[in-house]
Design an enzyme around this catalytic site. Structure first.
Site, mmCIF file in Angstrom:
data_model
loop_
_atom_site.group_PDB
_atom_site.id
_atom_site.type_symbol
_atom_site.label_atom_id
_atom_site.label_comp_id
_atom_site.label_asym_id
_atom_site.label_seq_id
_atom_site.Cartn_x
_atom_site.Cartn_y
_atom_site.Cartn_z
ATOM 1 N N SER A 681 46.537 44.698 41.717
ATOM 2 C CA SER A 681 45.610 43.568 41.633
ATOM 3 C C SER A 681 44.163 43.939 41.954
ATOM 4 C CB SER A 681 46.059 42.442 42.567
ATOM 5 O OG SER A 681 46.067 42.870 43.906
ATOM 6 N N LYS A 724 45.309 34.814 48.955
ATOM 7 C CA LYS A 724 44.081 35.576 48.730
ATOM 8 C C LYS A 724 42.850 34.671 48.796
ATOM 9 C CE LYS A 724 46.313 39.064 45.789
ATOM 10 N NZ LYS A 724 46.418 39.640 44.432
#
Length: 776
Positions: A681, A724
C-alpha cells in the site's frame, strides 16, 4: 578393602530400591532436586537411602537407615509444579558411612558392597528352596507373568536372585529394609525364605477370611463381597492405607453423577486397576489422576439458559460504548440461536463460531464476556498466543510422564458445564514446530461436523463440543490459516475515534479506575477536556488500553495526595495534567507541514491499528542503484522497484533525462528503521517521493496517501482504510489520496472525522501527481 565413594544423596520416603530394580520416583523437595541435578551433571550416580520417619522434611544421618542402593539416573523429567519424575536403576548395595551437608544438597560417603560367591551344596539347597517358595507365591497370586518367573529362576547369581524376588514382593517397609540390610547373601536368602513362607500363610488365611465374609452377605452381591474381602485382608495384615477409601469414593461419585455409559465402564475398569496396584507403585497416582479427570468433566451438565434477545441487547449496550455494527452482527447470531432453541426444544443446537478481529484494546475479550452474560452462560477463556505444541490443544497421551489434557478439556473442567461461551484468545499468534501444528488441531475443535466426538489424547474418550458457543479473537486476520478461517464468522472491530474514546473513558474507564484504586465515589472529579487532552497529548493507540492505564496513574497520584495531605476531594483541570502525568508525549503543537522535496506522508495498517508512514527519497550521483532502507519487507521492496519502473516509462511526461537511471542512485528511506515494514500500500507514496526528488518539486505537507502501484501506473485498492485515515487525522492531516476502488470504504469512517477530511479517489499515478505539488 571396600570401595568408598562420595555421591549425591536422595532420601526416600516409605520405599526401598533394591539393586537391579528399575523404578520411577517423584522428587519434590528442593534438596532432592538439587541432588538429582548434581548427579546428572556428574556420572548419573546417586545414593538412594530410606528415611526412618516419612514426616521428616530433610533427615539427618541418625534419621536414615545404614544401608541403601547406589543407583543410576536413567531419565529425568521436570513436572509443571517444579517436582521431578525420575527413572532410576539400582546398581549396587552400599553402606552409608557419613553425610556432608552442602549448600544445595547432601553428599553421602558410602562403602560399596559386593556379594561373595558361595558354591557350597547348602547354599544351592537354600537357593532352590527360595525359588520354589517364590514359584508357589506366583502361582497363587498371578501378580507377575510367567516370563518374569523364568528370568528369575535361571539366574546363577544367588545375591541378584534374592534382590529381584524381593523387588517383586509386596512387603512392608520394615521387611524390605531388613532384606537390603543383609550384606551376606546367605542371611539374605534365609530372611527372604521366612518372608515368602509368611506371605504364603497370609494367602492361605485370605481364603479362610473369604469364607467367613461370604456367609455375611447375600448371594449375588459379588462387588460388595470383593471390597469386604480386601478390607478384612488389610485389617488382618495391619497394612491398611487410603487406596481402598479412594476407590470407594470414586464408586460413590460414579453412582451419584450423570455419566455416559462409556465413561462409567472406563472408570470402573480404572478403579479395579487402582485396587490391584501396589501402594508404593508410581502407577497409582497416574490412575487416581485419570479417574478424577473423568469424574470432574461435565459430560452431561448444561446451563440450559434460554436466550432473550432484548436482554442481550441491553447487556451489550451496558458493557460497551459504540461498536454498533459489531453488536448488530452478534445479536443477529443470538436471534438465530433463540429461534432454533424454540424450534428444537430439548435438543442440542449447534452454535456459530464468531471471530472478532481488531487491534489491541478495542474490547474483543470483554465483548466475549458480555456475550456470555447476555446468554446466561458461563464464560471461560484460553489464551493461544505463542502455543507451538499440538498437545496443548489435543492433550498428551497417558504413556508420557506428567501427561495432562489439552486446554479445551481443561477449560471445560474448570467451568463445569458443557455449553459455556468459550473464548480462544490470540488465535493468530499460534506457531508450529516439530511438536505439530496447533492450528490444525483446532480444525477439529471448531468444525461443527466433527467436534461432537472430539477426543483428547489424555482422556481418550469422545467429548461433545458442539454445544459450546465459540468466540475467537485475533489482531490480524492474515495470521489465521485459511482452512481455520473458513470455519468462522468474521466480525471486524475497528479503531475508536477520539470522541468514542472520550465517551468510553468517562463512562467506563474512569469510574472503574477510581474503584480499583480505593478512591471514594465523587472524591475525584475531572474538568471538561481532561480526558480529551489525555487522548490527544498522551496516547497514540487504536483502542483504549493506554488511556485506562493513564487514568489509573491519575487515580494513584490523587490517592497519594489524599493520604499525605488529608484532602477529601480533588478536582483536576486540563492545565494541571502535567503535575500528575508528567510532560505530554505528543504535544498538541501541530506537526510541521512545510512542503519539502522528496518527503511524502504515507499511511500504513498494523495489527495494533493505523499509523502514518513518512517516506523520504534522495537522488545521488551513482550508477543506477535503487537503495532501500528502513527494514522493508519483500513486498514493499518490490513495490519500490515497480514504482521506479513506472517512472522510467514516463520520462518524457515527467521531463526527465532518458538515461537518468544510469547516472543516478535513488535512495528511499522509511524512518523508524528498526521497525519491520511490509505490504504493497506504500507504492504510490514511494513513487511520489522518488518523482519529487528527481524533479526537485516540493510535495504538500498537509496530504497523506495510500495505494498499490502497477508498472503501468494504475492504483490498486488496499485494506484497513478506516484505521489509516484515523491515524492521519490524529496527526492533523486533512487531505487523503486513496484508490478509486476504496471510495466505498469512506462510509465506514465516522461522520465526526469524515466531515473534516477531503478525499481524492484516484485510478492512476498521473491523477495522484495532479494533487500533490505545491502551487508555484
Amino acid at each position: 578393602m571396600p570401595e568408598k565413594r562420595k555421591i549425591p544423596l536422595l532420601p526416600l520416603r516409605g520405599m526401598v530400591v533394591f539393586p537391579y530394580m528399575l523404578i520411577h520416583l517423584d522428587a519434590g523437595r528442593k534438596r532432592s532436586a538439587a541432588a538429582l541435578e548434581r548427579a546428572m551433571a556428574d556420572d548419573r550416580q546417586i545414593f538412594l537411602c530410606a528415611q526412618k520417619d516419612e514426616a521428616t522434611e530433610w533427615p539427618t544421618r541418625s534419621e536414615l537407615y545404614s544401608v541403601g542402593t547406589v543407583a543410576e539416573v536413567r531419565q529425568i523429567l521436570k513436572m509443571p509444579d517444579g517436582a521431578f519424575r525420575v527413572l532410576v536403576e539400582g546398581k549396587q548395595r552400599a553402606k552409608l558411612t557419613g553425610i556432608r551437608k552442602l549448600a544445595e544438597y547432601d553428599s553421602a560417603t558410602v562403602e560399596c558392597c559386593t556379594d561373595e560367591i558361595d558354591n557350597s551344596m547348602e547354599m544351592e539347597a537354600l537357593t532352590r528352596s527360595v525359588v520354589t517358595k517364590f514359584e508357589e507365591w506366583v502361582k497363587i497370586t498371578h501378580r507377575i507373568p510367567a516370563e518374569a518367573l523364568i528370568s528369575v529362576a535361571i539366574l546363577d547369581d544367588a545375591g541378584r536372585l534374592a534382590d529381584m524376588i524381593a523387588a517383586h514382593l509386596n512387603l512392608k517397609m520394615d521387611d524390605k529394609q531388613a532384606l537390603i540390610d543383609k550384606i551376606d547373601v546367605r542371611e539374605r536368602l534365609e530372611e527372604l525364605y521366612l518372608l515368602l513362607d509368611h506371605e504364603l500363610e497370609v494367602l492361605d488365611l485370605e481364603r479362610k477370611i473369604g469364607g467367613r465374609v461370604r456367609k455375611k452377605i447375600e448371594k449375588g452381591q459379588k462387588e460388595y463381597y470383593l471390597r469386604e474381602k480386601i478390607k478384612e485382608i488389610r485389617k488382618e495384615l495391619g497394612d491398611a492405607d487410603g487406596k481402598e477409601a479412594d476407590a470407594e469414593e470414586y464408586r460413590e461419585r460414579l453412582a451419584n453423577g450423570d455419566y455416559p455409559d462409556i465413561v462409567v465402564e472406563t472408570v470402573q475398569k480404572e478403579i479395579g486397576r487402582l485396587s490391584a496396584a501396589s501402594r508404593f507403585s508410581a502407577e497409582t497416582s497416574v490412575i487416581r489422576t485419570y479417574i478424577e479427570w473423568l469424574l470432574d468433566l461435565p459430560w452431561n451438565i448444561s446451563t440450559n439458559a434460554s436466550i432473550q434477545i432484548k436482554k442481550a441487547a441491553r447487556v451489550l449496550d451496558e458493557d460497551h460504548y459504540g461498536l454498533k455494527k459489531v453488536k448488530e452482527r452478534i445479536l443477529d447470531h443470538l436471534a438465530v440461536q433463540q429461534l432454533l432453541q424454540q424450534e428444537h426444544e430439548g435438543e442440542a443446537v449447534k452454535a456459530p463460531i464468531l471471530c472478532l478481529v481488531g487491534p489491541p484494546g478495542v474490547g474483543k475479550t470483554s465483548l466475549a464476556s458480555s456475550v456470555a452474560r447476555a446468554m446466561g452462560r458461563k464464560f471461560i477463556r484460553a489464551s493461544l498466543g505463542g502455543i507451538r505444541d499440538e498437545a496443548e490443544i489435543r492433550g498428551h497421551r497417558r504413556t508420557y510422564v506428567g501427561a495432562l489434557p489439552g486446554r479445551i478439556i481443561d477449560g471445560l473442567r474448570r467451568v463445569g458445564t458443557n455449553d459455556p461461551v468459550f473464548l480462544l484468545d490470540e488465535v493468530d499468534k499460534l506457531g508450529a514446530d516439530y511438536h505439530g501444528d496447533p492450528s490444525a488441531a483446532l480444525l477439529e475443535v471448531l468444525d461443527p461436523a466433527q467436534n461432537n466426538t472430539f477426543t483428547d489424547h489424555y482422556i481418550d474418550l469422545p467429548f461433545d463440543l458442539s454445544k459450546i458457543f465459540w468466540i475467537v479473537t485475533a489482531n490480524d486476520l492474515g495470521g489465521i490459516p485459511r482452512a481455520l478461517r473458513d470455519r468462522m464468522e468474521i466480525i471486524e472491530l475497528s479503531s475508536y475515534t477520539e470522541q468514542e474514546k472520550a465517551a468510553i473513558g468517562k463512562k467506563y474507564l474512569f469510574p472503574r479506575q477510581c474503584k480499583e484504586n480505593g478512591i471514594p465515589a465523587g472524591s475525584l472529579t475531572l474538568a471538561a477536556g481532561v480526558i480529551q487532552r489525555i487522548i490527544t497529548e498522551y496516547t497514540r493507540e487504536s483502542g483504549v488500553r493506554e488511556l485506562e492505564r493513564l487514568l489509573g496513574k491519575l487515580c494513584r497520584k490523587t490517592a497519594r495526595r489524599m493520604v499525605e495531605k488529608g484532602i477529601e476531594n480533588v478536582h483536576i483541570r486540563p492545565s494541571e495534567l502535567s503535575e500528575y502525568l508528567e510532560r505530554p508525549k505528543y504535544p498538541s503543537t501541530p506537526p510541521d507541514k512545510e512542503p519539502q522535496v522528496g518527503l511524502v506522508t504515507g499511511m500504513a495498517w498494523t495489527e495494533v491499528g493505523g499509523t502514518t508512514l513518512p517516506t523520504e527519497a534522495a537522488v545521488l550521483k551513482g550508477n543506477g542503484r535503487l537503495i532501500l532502507t528502513g527494514k522493508l519487507g519483500d513486498v514493499m521492496q518490490e513495490s519500490a522497484k515497480a514504482a521506479l519502473s513506472y517512472i522510467r516509462s514516463r520520462v518524457k511526461v515527467l521531463n526527465l533525462p532518458a538515461n537518468f537511471y544510469e547516472k543516478l542512485d535513488i535512495h528511499v528511506h522509511l524512518p523508524e528503521g528498526a521497525v519491520p515494514k511490509d505490504g504493497p500500500s506504500a507504492g504510490i507514496t514511494m513513487a511520489t517521493a522518488m518523482i519529487s526528488a528527481l524533479t526537485n518539486k516540493k510535495v504538500r505537507g498537509d496530504i497523506a496517501m495510500t495505494g498499490e502501484i502497477t508498472l503501468r501506473g494504475r492504483v490498486l485498492p488496499i485494506g484497513g482504510l478506516k484505521e489509516k485515515v484515523l491515524a492521519a487525522y490524529r496527526e492533523g492531516i486533512r487531505t487523503i489520496i486513496l484508490p478509486k476502488k476504496n471510495e466505498k470504504d469512506i462510509e465506514d469512517i465516522p461522520d465526526t472525522v469524515r466531515k473534516h477530511i477531503t478525499f481524492y479517489p484516484v485510478e492512476t499515478m498521473d491523477e495522484v501527481l495532479t494533487h500533490v505539488w505545491v502551487s508555484e
